[in-house]
Design a protein around this motif. Structure first.
Motif, PDB file in Angstrom:
ATOM      1  N   LYS A 125      -8.651-100.932  38.136  1.00  0.00           N
ATOM      2  CA  LYS A 125      -7.257-100.768  37.462  1.00  0.00           C
ATOM      3  C   LYS A 125      -7.177 -99.641  36.604  1.00  0.00           C
ATOM      4  N   VAL A 126      -8.075 -99.365  35.989  1.00  0.00           N
ATOM      5  CA  VAL A 126      -7.939 -97.993  34.974  1.00  0.00           C
ATOM      6  C   VAL A 126      -7.789 -97.170  35.922  1.00  0.00           C
ATOM      7  N   ALA A 127      -8.534 -96.844  37.043  1.00  0.00           N
ATOM      8  CA  ALA A 127      -8.578 -95.550  37.779  1.00  0.00           C
ATOM      9  C   ALA A 127      -7.021 -95.330  38.243  1.00  0.00           C
ATOM     10  N   THR A 128      -6.391 -96.577  38.645  1.00  0.00           N
ATOM     11  CA  THR A 128      -5.053 -96.630  39.133  1.00  0.00           C
ATOM     12  C   THR A 128      -3.903 -96.141  37.857  1.00  0.00           C
ATOM     13  N   TYR A 167     -38.332 -91.066  48.666  1.00  0.00           N
ATOM     14  CA  TYR A 167     -38.893 -91.713  47.501  1.00  0.00           C
ATOM     15  C   TYR A 167     -40.288 -91.080  47.308  1.00  0.00           C
ATOM     16  N   ALA A 168     -40.815 -91.248  45.898  1.00  0.00           N
ATOM     17  CA  ALA A 168     -42.256 -90.711  45.851  1.00  0.00           C
ATOM     18  C   ALA A 168     -43.406 -91.066  46.742  1.00  0.00           C
ATOM     19  N   SER A 169     -42.933 -92.310  47.337  1.00  0.00           N
ATOM     20  CA  SER A 169     -44.159 -92.803  48.468  1.00  0.00           C
ATOM     21  C   SER A 169     -43.788 -91.992  49.891  1.00  0.00           C
ATOM     22  N   GLY A 170     -42.835 -91.330  49.687  1.00  0.00           N
ATOM     23  CA  GLY A 170     -42.552 -90.640  51.099  1.00  0.00           C
ATOM     24  C   GLY A 170     -41.843 -90.943  52.112  1.00  0.00           C
ATOM     25  N   HIS A 171     -41.103 -92.319  51.719  1.00  0.00           N
ATOM     26  CA  HIS A 171     -40.322 -92.760  52.703  1.00  0.00           C
ATOM     27  C   HIS A 171     -38.978 -92.769  52.442  1.00  0.00           C
ATOM     28  N   TYR A 172     -37.967 -92.790  53.582  1.00  0.00           N
ATOM     29  CA  TYR A 172     -36.548 -92.261  53.105  1.00  0.00           C
ATOM     30  C   TYR A 172     -35.567 -93.524  53.240  1.00  0.00           C
ATOM     31  N   ALA A 173     -34.568 -93.319  52.530  1.00  0.00           N
ATOM     32  CA  ALA A 173     -33.620 -94.362  52.591  1.00  0.00           C
ATOM     33  C   ALA A 173     -32.028 -93.623  52.881  1.00  0.00           C
ATOM     34  N   SER A 174     -31.262 -94.202  53.803  1.00  0.00           N
ATOM     35  CA  SER A 174     -30.028 -93.638  53.876  1.00  0.00           C
ATOM     36  C   SER A 174     -29.046 -94.405  53.157  1.00  0.00           C
ATOM     37  N   ALA A 175     -27.931 -93.747  53.198  1.00  0.00           N
ATOM     38  CA  ALA A 175     -26.719 -94.306  52.384  1.00  0.00           C
ATOM     39  C   ALA A 175     -25.488 -94.624  53.095  1.00  0.00           C
ATOM     40  N   ASP A 176     -24.540 -95.512  52.487  1.00  0.00           N
ATOM     41  CA  ASP A 176     -23.297 -95.521  52.926  1.00  0.00           C
ATOM     42  C   ASP A 176     -22.350 -94.995  52.236  1.00  0.00           C
ATOM     43  N   TRP A 177     -21.351 -94.219  52.765  1.00  0.00           N
ATOM     44  CA  TRP A 177     -20.378 -93.740  51.957  1.00  0.00           C
ATOM     45  C   TRP A 177     -19.086 -94.577  52.038  1.00  0.00           C
ATOM     46  N   MET A 178     -18.670 -95.232  50.823  1.00  0.00           N
ATOM     47  CA  MET A 178     -17.461 -96.376  50.843  1.00  0.00           C
ATOM     48  C   MET A 178     -16.393 -95.753  49.852  1.00  0.00           C
ATOM     49  N   MET A 179     -15.161 -96.055  50.408  1.00  0.00           N
ATOM     50  CA  MET A 179     -14.015 -95.730  49.725  1.00  0.00           C
ATOM     51  C   MET A 179     -12.926 -96.792  49.716  1.00  0.00           C
ATOM     52  N   LYS A 180     -11.960 -97.040  48.831  1.00  0.00           N
ATOM     53  CA  LYS A 180     -11.315 -98.018  48.532  1.00  0.00           C
ATOM     54  C   LYS A 180      -9.745 -97.243  48.005  1.00  0.00           C
ATOM     55  N   LYS A 181      -8.746 -97.545  48.832  1.00  0.00           N
ATOM     56  CA  LYS A 181      -7.299 -96.943  48.532  1.00  0.00           C
ATOM     57  C   LYS A 181      -6.874 -97.823  47.410  1.00  0.00           C
ATOM     58  N   LEU A 182      -6.295 -97.244  46.332  1.00  0.00           N
ATOM     59  CA  LEU A 182      -5.913 -97.800  45.088  1.00  0.00           C
ATOM     60  C   LEU A 182      -4.375 -98.035  45.206  1.00  0.00           C
TER      61      LEU A 182
END
Length: 182
Positions: A125-128, A167-182
């Motif tokens: 709400k503040v962002a809007t 990560y420090a352990s050497g394994h990887y993590a993928s990420a999702d890019w998400m968006m919402k129209k205000l």
């Protein structure tokens, strides 16, 4: 930006205060970073990388308070800091002026109680009101509970970032890019 404190009830009927962070919160926020990076693999830092000084944190808080396009909210229970949520512009250029990024994290013991959802609802709400047209975030792809929350709030996945974190352990993590129209 300053946000006037509000009281809300969580799912356990506890009274949670949501308010702007102030300079007096600096030590709690630094402690929070140290603890939450230990509690979850979903944040961007390794625990030993939390090296923010008190002065740096106070400067960050004051920058948020004095900005008309940034906000740092904290949630408290009986005066105890339990989590926070931030809003920042994506960039300083006019072509990016319609975009903001949001981020949120809570101490693990407070996850699933509706506090994060309430904080994000107020933040959006503040962002809007600030004039942003879209809110964006990145989330680790296997963080199913966070993704479910974001989807309930109207965010949609628009892309993936393979091997986004190593990560420090050497394994990887993928990420999702998400968006919402205000």
């Amino acid at each position: 930006m300053k946000f006037e404190p509000i009281e809300v009830k969580d799912k356990l009927n506890r009274t949670i205060v949501i308010r702007s962070a102030i300079a007096d919160d600096a030590e709690d926020l630094i402690k929070y970073l140290k603890v939450t990076t230990e509690e979850t693999p979903y944040l961007i830092r390794e625990p030993d990388e939390v090296a923010i000084t008190h002065e740096q944190e106070v400067a960050f808080i004051n920058n948020c308070l004095n900005s008309d396009k940034s906000l740092l909210l904290i949630a408290t229970l009986n005066g105890r800091h339990i989590g926070n949520c931030s809003l920042n512009p994506i960039g300083s250029y006019r072509r990016y002026a319609h975009r903001c990024e949001v981020a949120i994290a809570l101490y693990q013991e407070f996850c699933g109680c509706g506090i994060g959802r309430t904080m994000l609802e107020h933040m959006l709400k503040v962002a809007t009101k600030m004039g942003f047209e879209q809110a964006e975030l990145e989330v680790i792809s296997d963080n199913k509970s966070a993704i479910a929350l974001y989807e309930k709030l109207g965010f949609k996945k628009y892309g993936s970032l393979p091997d986004n974190m190593k990560y420090a352990s050497g394994h990887y993590a993928s990420a999702d890019w998400m968006m919402k129209k205000l």
